[in-house]
Design an enzyme around this catalytic site. Sequence first.
Site, PDB file in Angstrom:
ATOM      1  N   GLY A   1       0.831  -1.199   0.000  1.00 22.86           N
ATOM      2  CA  GLY A   1       0.000   0.000   0.000  1.00 22.86           C
ATOM      3  C   GLY A   1       0.859   1.240   0.000  1.00 22.86           C
ATOM      4  O   GLY A   1       1.986   1.232  -0.497  1.00 22.86           O
ATOM      5  N   CYS A   2       0.360   2.289   0.579  1.00 20.15           N
ATOM      6  CA  CYS A   2       1.063   3.565   0.632  1.00 20.15           C
ATOM      7  C   CYS A   2       2.414   3.400   1.314  1.00 20.15           C
ATOM      8  O   CYS A   2       2.490   2.937   2.450  1.00 20.15           O
ATOM      9  CB  CYS A   2       0.209   4.568   1.397  1.00 20.15           C
ATOM     10  SG  CYS A   2       1.064   6.096   1.799  1.00 20.15           S
ATOM     11  N   PHE A   3       3.497   3.767   0.617  1.00 22.17           N
ATOM     12  CA  PHE A   3       4.820   3.549   1.205  1.00 22.17           C
ATOM     13  C   PHE A   3       5.061   4.377   2.447  1.00 22.17           C
ATOM     14  O   PHE A   3       5.802   3.988   3.337  1.00 22.17           O
ATOM     15  CB  PHE A   3       5.955   3.691   0.199  1.00 22.17           C
ATOM     16  CG  PHE A   3       5.985   4.919  -0.667  1.00 22.17           C
ATOM     17  CD1 PHE A   3       5.516   6.153  -0.265  1.00 22.17           C
ATOM     18  CD2 PHE A   3       6.518   4.819  -1.946  1.00 22.17           C
ATOM     19  CE1 PHE A   3       5.574   7.265  -1.086  1.00 22.17           C
ATOM     20  CE2 PHE A   3       6.590   5.923  -2.785  1.00 22.17           C
ATOM     21  CZ  PHE A   3       6.114   7.151  -2.358  1.00 22.17           C
TER      22      PHE A   3
ATOM     23  N   CYS B   1       2.890   5.015   4.775  1.00 21.06           N
ATOM     24  CA  CYS B   1       2.250   4.310   5.889  1.00 21.06           C
ATOM     25  C   CYS B   1       3.105   3.135   6.344  1.00 21.06           C
ATOM     26  O   CYS B   1       3.303   2.928   7.540  1.00 21.06           O
ATOM     27  CB  CYS B   1       0.862   3.832   5.480  1.00 21.06           C
ATOM     28  SG  CYS B   1      -0.270   5.178   5.067  1.00 21.06           S
TER      29      CYS B   1
END
Length: 142
Positions: free
Chosen positions: A32-34, A36
């Site tokens: 997912g979002c790096f 995060c």
Amino acid sequence: KREGVSRALAPTRPVGHLIAMATTQTAILGGGCFWCVEAAIKQLRGIESVRSGYMGGHTPNPTYKQVCSGTTGHVEVAEITFDPSIISYDELLHVFFTLHDPTTLNRQGNDMGEQYRSVIFYLNEEQKKTADTARPCRCPGD
């Protein structure tokens, strides 16, 4: 001055000490979002550094906008440098699987697109073996 080594680069400690210091390993994970993934992984004991970036695509040096367009084939990843005497690669993967749902195709939470797919880029055969046997849920009895 040693032959072939400038004085500025010559070790000031015994070579054995330098070998002992080279104990970190690297893991590259996309979930997912790096940002995060990076923020969560940085909190773990044994993590030396985490660097966000892109990997696995066909466009050289893509911009964030290009990756978000879905045309580069890249995935957002975190490059993690860790001390395996404090946290093992297997333990790191366990945490990684608690941070995201690897069964959701191209999506993590509100983030949608192929750049958010779940991926493990192994760097050696030992990591490959560990990744191949890693399971998203480590429930009692698994």
